[in-house]
Design an enzyme around this catalytic site. Structure first.
Site, PDB file in Angstrom:
ATOM      1  N   ASP A  81      11.510  29.024  46.017  1.00 18.16           N
ATOM      2  CA  ASP A  81      11.524  27.975  46.655  1.00 18.16           C
ATOM      3  C   ASP A  81      12.231  26.395  46.578  1.00 18.16           C
ATOM      4  O   ASP A  81      12.239  26.492  44.740  1.00 18.16           O
ATOM      5  CB  ASP A  81       9.970  27.438  47.675  1.00 18.16           C
ATOM      6  CG  ASP A  81       9.670  26.502  46.765  1.00 18.16           C
ATOM      7  OD1 ASP A  81       9.166  27.078  45.480  1.00 18.16           O
ATOM      8  OD2 ASP A  81       8.606  25.970  46.920  1.00 18.16           O
ATOM      9  N   GLU A 147       5.808  26.245  46.196  1.00 14.83           N
ATOM     10  CA  GLU A 147       6.005  24.813  44.323  1.00 14.83           C
ATOM     11  C   GLU A 147       5.732  23.487  44.974  1.00 14.83           C
ATOM     12  O   GLU A 147       5.583  22.860  44.797  1.00 14.83           O
ATOM     13  CB  GLU A 147       6.424  26.122  43.322  1.00 14.83           C
ATOM     14  CG  GLU A 147       5.846  25.291  42.219  1.00 14.83           C
ATOM     15  CD  GLU A 147       5.969  23.853  42.340  1.00 14.83           C
ATOM     16  OE1 GLU A 147       5.699  23.014  41.053  1.00 14.83           O
ATOM     17  OE2 GLU A 147       7.574  23.094  42.262  1.00 14.83           O
TER      18      GLU A 147
END
Ligand SMILES: [Zn+2]
Length: 390
Positions: A81, A147
């Site tokens: 991400d 994250e």
């Protein structure tokens, strides 16, 4: 792997660009995990996609990939991400184009950390090719899509899933962009902890002309805050800066100049090194506050404990790999913001190493193409050192 067992090389630049072309802004995956899984399956990895969704949160796709099913399990951890692009007009290229301009790969995630993931896959391919495809142990990748966000449906959940299966990691490298100015100048071996205290001091409301009939909580709060700040918490430790306490607000909200208020409130944040835990700091703070006496309430919100990976384990391995490839000796540092290493450290020795992080989260995020090849070599060297040739 082909039918004959030949390992096909992986171009870290092409793979990084392909990952950048998936606009995987947390919690979206946009195909990034599939791109990665396909590259790993070609190398013989078994890939398990794991979707987690705590109530009230968006579902997030994660990946656990493993090659080999015996021996020591060397894990590479990271995230697919990325943070949002910010002002699109400020970019000189398409943030999700994966363009190469003048020997530099541009795009959101180039440094943080799709470039690092691609370098790891390329490093594994080179390592396997050098060993004729034989591996005495296991290599795994723990990749999350959560994250940069709340980190609830990501690494922590994958680690729980692994534990429930009885599967173990023996060493882990987190591929965050830890290098400061040049690739290989810094390895992260831990992080400071962070906790925030909310102190509410209780008193007795009254008229300022009749203080003997009241109990002013502000007077006591000032003495309590002084007790907390009158001397440093410590002088630092071998790998950490000194711990710090900063008062962030004091609130009474009393509009009347002739009223002693009933309550006063203060908030303070502590960044602490490995000489403390949130529990020992709680004890320390209560002892200091109790010197003043009177009624109070102290509550904590702990964002994370400090942690240190003892040198001579993964950080030592990384240092040797970096020296072998670049000739540089990395600084072992505990500076910077948090990462998923804080979850992994409870399961196995871990250290963080990756690309130069100067452009991460910025407009025109980018990485020199040459660094991707060098990082792949460093990761290959780390595997070489971890799995010595028979
Ligand atoms: Zn990152």
């Amino acid at each position: 792997m082909t039918a004959e067992g030949k390992i096909e090389p992986v171009d870290p630049v092409a793979l990084a660009a392909e990952l950048i072309r998936c606009p995987s802004v947390t919690p979206a995956d946009a195909g990034a995990i599939d791109v990665l899984a396909r590259a790993l399956e070609r190398l013989g990895f078994t890939c398990t996609k794991l979707e987690f969704a705590e109530p009230g949160t968006e579902p997030v796709l994660n990946l656990y990939a493993r090659l080999g099913n015996a021996g020591r399990n060397f894990c590479y951890a990271g995230h697919t991400d990325v943070v949002p692009v910010g002002r699109r007009e400020s970019w000189t290229v398409d943030p999700f184009g994966g363009e190469i301009v003048g020997g530099t790969l541009y795009g959101r995630g180039a440094a943080d950390m799709k470039g690092g993931i691609a370098a790891f896959v390329a490093g594994v391919a080179r390592f396997l090719a050098s060993r004729g495809g034989a591996l005495d142990g296991s290599i795994s990748l723990l990749i999350t899509g959560d994250e940069e966000g709340v980190s609830i449906n990501g690494t922590r959940k994958v680690l729980e899933w692994l534990s429930a299966k009885g599967e173990k990691l023996d060493a882990c490298v987190v591929g965050e962009p830890t290098s400061a100015k040049r690739l290989g100048d810094m390895v992260k071996v831990g992080r400071r902890g962070s906790m925030t205290g909310t102190l509410v001091v209780k008193g007795v409301q009254g008229h300022t002309a009749y203080p003997q009939l009241a109990d002013n909580p502000i007077h006591r709060m000032v003495r309590m805050l002084h007790a907390l700040t009158r001397e440093p918490l410590d002088n630092g430790s071998e790998h950490f800066q000194p711990s710090t306490l900063q008062i962030t607000t004091t609130d009474v909200g009393n509009p009347a100049s002739n009223v002693i208020p009933a309550e006063a409130r203060a908030v303070f944040n502590i960044r602490f090194n490995d000489r403390w835990t949130s529990a020992t700091l709680d004890g320390w703070a209560r002892e200091r506050i109790a010197e003043t006496g009177g009624e109070y309430d102290l509550r904590w919100s702990v964002s994370g404990e400090s942690f240190l990976t003892p040198p001579a384990r993964v950080s030592e391995l990384l240092s040797r790999a970096i020296e072998r490839v670049t000739g540089r000796t990395p600084e072992l540092s505990t500076t910077g913001g948090t990462s998923d290493a804080r979850f992994i450290v409870r399961h196995c020795p871990v250290a963080e190493f990756g690309l130069v992080g100067q452009t991460m989260h910025k407009v025109d995020e980018r990485v020199p193409v040459a660094d991707l090849g060098t990082l792949a070599e460093i990761y290959r060297a780390a595997l070489d050192l971890y799995f010595p040739a028979a």
